[in-house]
Scaffold this motif. Structure first.
Motif, PDB file in Angstrom:
ATOM      1  N   MET A  51     -13.080  78.830  -1.833  1.00  6.80           N
ATOM      2  CA  MET A  51     -12.297  78.468  -0.641  1.00  6.80           C
ATOM      3  C   MET A  51     -11.844  77.014  -0.702  1.00  6.80           C
ATOM      4  O   MET A  51     -12.585  76.166  -1.212  1.00  6.80           O
ATOM      5  N   THR A  52     -10.692  76.731  -0.144  1.00 10.90           N
ATOM      6  CA  THR A  52     -10.246  75.334  -0.114  1.00 10.90           C
ATOM      7  C   THR A  52     -10.878  74.618   1.094  1.00 10.90           C
ATOM      8  O   THR A  52     -11.359  75.268   2.038  1.00 10.90           O
ATOM      9  N   ILE A  53     -10.800  73.314   1.034  1.00 11.02           N
ATOM     10  CA  ILE A  53     -11.313  72.512   2.156  1.00 11.02           C
ATOM     11  C   ILE A  53     -10.577  72.888   3.444  1.00 11.02           C
ATOM     12  O   ILE A  53     -11.185  73.046   4.509  1.00 11.02           O
ATOM     13  N   ARG A  54      -9.262  73.066   3.326  1.00 10.58           N
ATOM     14  CA  ARG A  54      -8.474  73.418   4.530  1.00 10.58           C
ATOM     15  C   ARG A  54      -8.992  74.733   5.139  1.00 10.58           C
ATOM     16  O   ARG A  54      -9.223  74.828   6.339  1.00 10.58           O
ATOM     17  N   GLU A  55      -9.200  75.725   4.264  1.00  6.02           N
ATOM     18  CA  GLU A  55      -9.643  77.043   4.762  1.00  6.02           C
ATOM     19  C   GLU A  55     -11.047  76.975   5.363  1.00  6.02           C
ATOM     20  O   GLU A  55     -11.313  77.549   6.422  1.00  6.02           O
ATOM     21  N   ILE A  56     -11.905  76.244   4.670  1.00  4.89           N
ATOM     22  CA  ILE A  56     -13.298  76.228   5.134  1.00  4.89           C
ATOM     23  C   ILE A  56     -13.409  75.469   6.461  1.00  4.89           C
ATOM     24  O   ILE A  56     -14.195  75.842   7.348  1.00  4.89           O
ATOM     25  N   ILE A  57     -12.598  74.421   6.617  1.00  9.16           N
ATOM     26  CA  ILE A  57     -12.613  73.679   7.891  1.00  9.16           C
ATOM     27  C   ILE A  57     -12.111  74.589   9.011  1.00  9.16           C
ATOM     28  O   ILE A  57     -12.693  74.641  10.105  1.00  9.16           O
ATOM     29  N   PHE A  58     -11.056  75.329   8.745  1.00  8.89           N
ATOM     30  CA  PHE A  58     -10.476  76.215   9.760  1.00  8.89           C
ATOM     31  C   PHE A  58     -11.510  77.265  10.201  1.00  8.89           C
ATOM     32  O   PHE A  58     -11.770  77.467  11.394  1.00  8.89           O
ATOM     33  N   GLU A  59     -12.117  77.899   9.207  1.00 10.52           N
ATOM     34  CA  GLU A  59     -13.071  78.990   9.502  1.00 10.52           C
ATOM     35  C   GLU A  59     -14.313  78.471  10.244  1.00 10.52           C
ATOM     36  O   GLU A  59     -14.757  79.058  11.237  1.00 10.52           O
ATOM     37  N   ALA A  60     -14.843  77.338   9.763  1.00  9.37           N
ATOM     38  CA  ALA A  60     -16.069  76.800  10.388  1.00  9.37           C
ATOM     39  C   ALA A  60     -15.777  76.304  11.806  1.00  9.37           C
ATOM     40  O   ALA A  60     -16.617  76.450  12.706  1.00  9.37           O
TER      41      ALA A  60
END
Ligand SMILES: C[S@@+](CC[C@H](N)C(=O)[O-])C[C@H]1O[C@@H](n2cnc3c(N)ncnc32)[C@H](O)[C@@H]1O
Length: 283
Positions: free
Chosen positions: A1-10
């Motif tokens: 996962m990218t940082i952008r995706e992981i920030i969004f999901e978390a």
């Protein structure tokens, strides 16, 4: 996962768990995991996390979703111009408390004592004492707390910041203290019994009760501090107390009841406009 995706999901997970400032906490926790600052995350949104990093981050987010404050998870909290070690033995220093530091510095400038003697009662992580030590290297500072765990953390923070002019003493209010001070500051426990029950779970379930609770009304420490400080202040010395947002009238009334002892009583608001610091000068 990218940082952008992981920030969004978390962030979504924390929002669903009812955590205020979800996005900020996600960034703080991810920066902690990756040992970088938040800016580096924002600058590199397409970087990816390893499987292990993703799993570790999932565990941090689960702890935060369970209410544990981000500062206890990372063990660090920014205050004034530095970051402090914090752990469940100490209250997490709040930005509002920087107002008492500002007010103390204003008093020190106004009085221009060459070597002010300062006492911080209930130092916790050492936040107020350390900010004053950093800004007034000529001061001699005593910091007390009833909690041994808090004093250990405060001493560690003082060593990290090389604040050698602070003496730490354990005991109940003024019990361990000798001599007189030009300035006494305190952010005492000030939560009454009813308010304590309605505190957010992240505070009530994780932060030390003895750092928060002050008897039935929340005023117990103000009565004692205003009454007993008089005997520990030098002539023209100042007492500065942090107060809860709705305690102005009651704490002013306590000062008023001691008006033979204090003059120039004044209240300073925090940056949200709530009364936050009350001060008086020994007559
Ligand atoms: C609201 S916290 C403030 C901590 C720190 N000064 C800050 O502003 O972040 C109150 C502190 O007072 C300490 N305390 C509670 N009762 C005390 C007492 N009777 N004598 C001295 N310290 C006490 C607690 O252990 C806690 O560290």
């Amino acid at each position: 996962m990218t940082i952008r995706e992981i920030i969004f999901e978390a962030t979504q997970k924390l929002e669903e768990a009812g955590i205020p400032s979800a996005r900020l906490d996600v960034e703080v926790l991810l920066a902690f995991l990756l040992r970088c600052d938040r800016l580096a995350l924002i600058k590199n949104p397409d970087n990816t996390l390893s499987e292990k990093q993703s799993a570790d981050f999932g565990r941090l987010i689960a702890r935060r979703a369970g209410g544990e404050p981000a500062a206890y998870i990372t063990g660090r909290k920014a205050f004034w111009s530095f970051a402090l070690d914090v752990d469940p033995g100490v209250l997490i220093p709040r930005p509002d408390t920087e107002v008492i530091v500002e007010e103390a510095l204003a008093v020190l400038r106004q009085e221009s004592w060459s070597h002010p003697r300062i006492l911080d009662v209930g130092t916790g992580s050492g936040a107020i004492a350390l900010a004053l030590a950093c800004e007034t290297p000529g001061a001699s500072i005593t910091a007390t707390d009833i909690s041994e765990a808090a004093l250990e953390t405060a001493k560690k923070n003082a060593a990290a910041l090389k604040a050698e002019q602070i003496v730490f003493l354990r005991g109940n209010l003024f019990e361990p203290v000798d001599g007189r001070f030009d300035l006494i500051v305190s952010n005492p426990p000030y939560i009454g019994a009813d308010e304590y029950q309605s505190l957010p779970p992240g505070v009530k379930n994780f932060e030390p009760e003895e750092a928060l609770r002050a008897g039935q009304t929340g005023l117990e420490f103000y009565k004692k501090l205003i009454d007993q400080s008089y005997g520990h202040l030098a002539e023209n010395g100042w007492l500065l107390l942090e107060i809860g947002a709705r305690q102005k009238q009651e704490v002013c009334a306590i000062f008023e009841a001691h008006k033979n002892f204090y003059e120039h009583i004044a209240v300073r608001a925090d940056y949200a406009g709530f009364p936050r610091v009350i001060k008086g000068r020994r007559r």
